[in-house]
Scaffold this active site. Structure first.
Site, mmCIF file in Angstrom:
data_model
loop_
_atom_site.group_PDB
_atom_site.id
_atom_site.type_symbol
_atom_site.label_atom_id
_atom_site.label_comp_id
_atom_site.label_asym_id
_atom_site.label_seq_id
_atom_site.Cartn_x
_atom_site.Cartn_y
_atom_site.Cartn_z
ATOM 1 N N HIS A 182 44.828 42.341 36.820
ATOM 2 C CA HIS A 182 46.365 42.164 37.206
ATOM 3 C C HIS A 182 46.407 40.773 38.012
ATOM 4 O O HIS A 182 47.272 39.920 37.849
ATOM 5 C CB HIS A 182 46.694 43.151 38.146
ATOM 6 C CG HIS A 182 46.708 44.725 37.465
ATOM 7 N ND1 HIS A 182 45.843 45.595 37.724
ATOM 8 C CD2 HIS A 182 47.497 45.039 36.301
ATOM 9 C CE1 HIS A 182 46.209 46.585 37.052
ATOM 10 N NE2 HIS A 182 47.112 46.621 36.139
ATOM 11 N N GLY A 232 47.897 41.217 29.634
ATOM 12 C CA GLY A 232 46.377 40.815 29.094
ATOM 13 C C GLY A 232 45.981 41.243 27.907
ATOM 14 O O GLY A 232 46.314 42.069 27.185
HETATM 15 P P1 AMP Z 1 48.635 48.065 33.301
HETATM 16 O O1 AMP Z 1 48.645 48.411 34.759
HETATM 17 O O2 AMP Z 1 47.552 48.968 32.844
HETATM 18 O O3 AMP Z 1 49.949 48.566 32.301
HETATM 19 O O4 AMP Z 1 48.399 46.643 33.259
HETATM 20 C C1 AMP Z 1 49.135 45.716 33.449
HETATM 21 C C2 AMP Z 1 48.834 44.443 32.647
HETATM 22 O O5 AMP Z 1 47.751 44.134 33.018
HETATM 23 C C3 AMP Z 1 48.891 44.404 31.191
HETATM 24 O O6 AMP Z 1 49.406 43.327 30.740
HETATM 25 C C4 AMP Z 1 47.417 44.765 30.659
HETATM 26 O O7 AMP Z 1 47.046 44.243 29.563
HETATM 27 C C5 AMP Z 1 46.993 43.836 31.937
HETATM 28 N N1 AMP Z 1 45.642 44.193 32.195
HETATM 29 C C6 AMP Z 1 44.938 45.209 32.406
HETATM 30 N N2 AMP Z 1 43.543 45.077 32.589
HETATM 31 C C7 AMP Z 1 43.220 43.650 32.414
HETATM 32 C C8 AMP Z 1 41.995 43.259 32.634
HETATM 33 N N3 AMP Z 1 40.713 44.094 32.554
HETATM 34 N N4 AMP Z 1 42.049 41.859 32.290
HETATM 35 C C9 AMP Z 1 43.194 41.515 32.164
HETATM 36 N N5 AMP Z 1 44.435 41.901 32.161
HETATM 37 C C10 AMP Z 1 44.321 43.111 32.253
#
Ligand code: AMP
Length: 280
Positions: A37, A147
């Site tokens: 994030h 991501g």
């Molecule tokens: P989430 O909180 O899981 O909904 O993720 C929020 C954003 O962070 C989404 O766009 C995910 O794709 C991105 N994200 C989650 N894990 C990773 C990671 N390991 N590397 C890069 N971006 C990530």
């Protein structure tokens, strides 16, 4: 940094930024922030006058109540992390604000959610597309950051802004990993030490796909077969899916003949993890 929980207040903040011709970058999250994030927030910080990070655990994208209940939450800690990254606003609405009584409109796509996670998590991407549309309407960002780890999600969002004529550029940022290759995820904290070790098979299976692709193997079934063996070698795993798809249309491929994506979803004990790699 401001912490805003009400839509009206967020809208007023957006209006004032727009009046001053300040560009807005949005990073949508569900909280429990990690370096993945943070990499999105840093990219947003570089490219925009104002950075808004939303934190909202969206119930409609969970196809399983238990997963929703067990999903970790740590709002105050997240706010501290975001403050250190110099964002301007944290938008953390409550569910009464986002889904008031009588709410009955959903955003769905007719194709991209037919495969991979969409096939095994019915309704998941409707929830994602609906909440992201709402966030886009409230925050009106110029740029929004996602991501690559959630590749299908970013493909669906890119299509959504094109199809719905939203003037928002979607940035897809590289997956951030632990040193041993495990993709960072808010769910990793649920793994026992043994499961954490087993989870390495996910990245291992993607490395296997890349290795086979590099040695000119183009038969998807053959690659999937080897990826399956890598994952089955680990003790606590159950495969949800392993797919090789066209990287743009997300259609299953039998023969790789352009930019492709190898994507996996695996249960490690009671925790479902996803990861992917581009093959080109
Ligand atoms: P989430 O909180 O899981 O909904 O993720 C929020 C954003 O962070 C989404 O766009 C995910 O794709 C991105 N994200 C989650 N894990 C990773 C990671 N390991 N590397 C890069 N971006 C990530």
């Amino acid at each position: 940094m401001e912490v805003i929980t009400e839509i009206n207040e967020m809208r007023a903040r957006v209006l004032s930024a727009k009046d001053r011709k300040r560009s807005i970058g949005l990073v949508p999250t569900m909280g429990v922030l990690h370096d993945g994030h943070i990499s999105l927030i840093r990219s947003a910080r570089k490219e925009n006058d104002e950075v808004v990070v939303s934190i909202y655990l969206n119930p409609t994208q969970f196809d399983n109540n238990d997963d929703f209940d067990k999903y970790p939450r740590q709002l105050n800690k997240d706010i501290d992390v975001i403050r250190k990254e110099n964002a301007d606003v944290v938008f953390a609405p409550c569910t009464e604000e986002m889904y008031p009584e009588g709410f009955c409109t959903n955003v769905t796509d007719d194709r991209l959610s037919d495969t991979m996670c969409g096939r095994v998590r019915p309704g998941h991407f409707n929830g994602v597309s609906t909440i992201v549309t709402k966030l886009f309407n409230i925050i009106q960002p110029d740029l929004a950051y996602f991501g690559q780890k959630d590749y299908q999600q970013s493909a669906i969002i890119k299509r959504l802004v094109t199809d719905m004529n939203m003037e928002i550029d979607i940035r897809v940022c590289p997956t951030v990993r632990e040193e041993d290759g495990l993709a960072l995820s808010s769910r990793n904290g649920r793994l026992s030490p043994e499961e954490r070790q087993d989870a390495l098979c996910i990245h291992g299976s993607l490395l296997k796909a890349r290795e086979m692709f590099a040695s000119n193997i183009r038969d998807a079934k053959e690659i999937i077969g080897e990826m399956t063996s890598v994952i089955k070698d680990a003790e606590y795993t159950k495969i949800d899916y392993i797919s090789i798809v066209n990287a743009d249309t997300l259609e299953d491929l039998s023969l790789i003949n352009g930019k492709a994506l190898a994507a996996v979803a695996v249960w490690i004990g009671n925790t479902r993890l996803i990861d992917n790699t581009i093959l080109e």
